[in-house]
Design a protein around this motif. Structure first.
Motif: not given
Length: 208
Positions: A93-97, A162-166
């Protein structure tokens, strides 16, 4: 996925929603995923810390698990499957997929199981479904998370989740900052690590 022991602490609950915190019981999804739920007792430890169950319910579930370890282990297996399905749905869903069909089926089945065991309760001028320990048994913490997850997914703010970028993280989190520009799950961990790595790279480039 490697299963490793981990003692849960408040710093592990940074997602802003219990369903996201549940998916974050797996860490390092971007590198070598590590599952922190190394037993049913650990699941209860997390659920107690996350206020999914109260102290009395946690103690009762732990006592039940000691008497019926196989049933408790089976419940943990179901929780892990739902957790991975929730993660897959959230990320899509976050990727609009379109979320994977198998993941949607798993979440739907978990919700139907939870709903069949729940009861209606009134509070804050609203009716809501709540799990019942006698009906849910070992699945009580999972049923609570599933009810909360459906509320989140039905109105997910993809611009603020979001997904953490760490590096070595991959946790999901809701950005509640005023600027709406948060990219790390926690500034004190992944944020500082990223800044330290950038500083070290800069020094290396300077020295060459």
């Amino acid at each position: 996925m490697q299963t490793v022991p981990h003692e849960f602490a408040p710093k592990d609950l940074i997602a802003g929603h219990v369903a996201l915190d549940f998916t974050n019981t797996v860490t390092a999804r971007d590198t070598t995923p590590r599952d922190w739920l190394d037993g049913y007792g650990r699941f209860i430890e997390w659920a107690r810390l996350a206020c999914v169950v109260d102290a009395a319910t946690a103690a009762r579930l732990e006592s039940m698990a000691q008497r019926a370890p196989r049933e408790a282990a089976a419940a943990l297996g179901r929780a892990r499957k739902v957790r991975e399905a929730l993660h897959a749905v959230c990320v899509a869903l976050l990727r609009r997929e379109e979320p994977p069909g198998e993941a949607l089926d798993e979440v739907e089945a978990a919700w139907k199981r939870a709903a069949s065991r729940g009861r209606l309760a009134a509070g804050q001028r609203q009716l809501r479904l709540v799990p019942d320990l006698d009906a849910s048994g070992f699945d009580l913490p999972l049923d609570v998370v599933v009810f909360e997850a459906l509320g989140l997914l039905s109105e997910l703010d993809a611009d603020r989740t979001r997904v953490c970028r760490g590096h070595d993280c991959g946790w999901l989190f809701a950005d509640t900052s005023k600027s709406g520009r948060r990219v790390w799950c926690d500034m004190a961990t992944c944020g500082n690590t990223a800044k330290s790595e950038r500083f070290a790279r800069g020094r290396r480039r300077k020295n060459h």
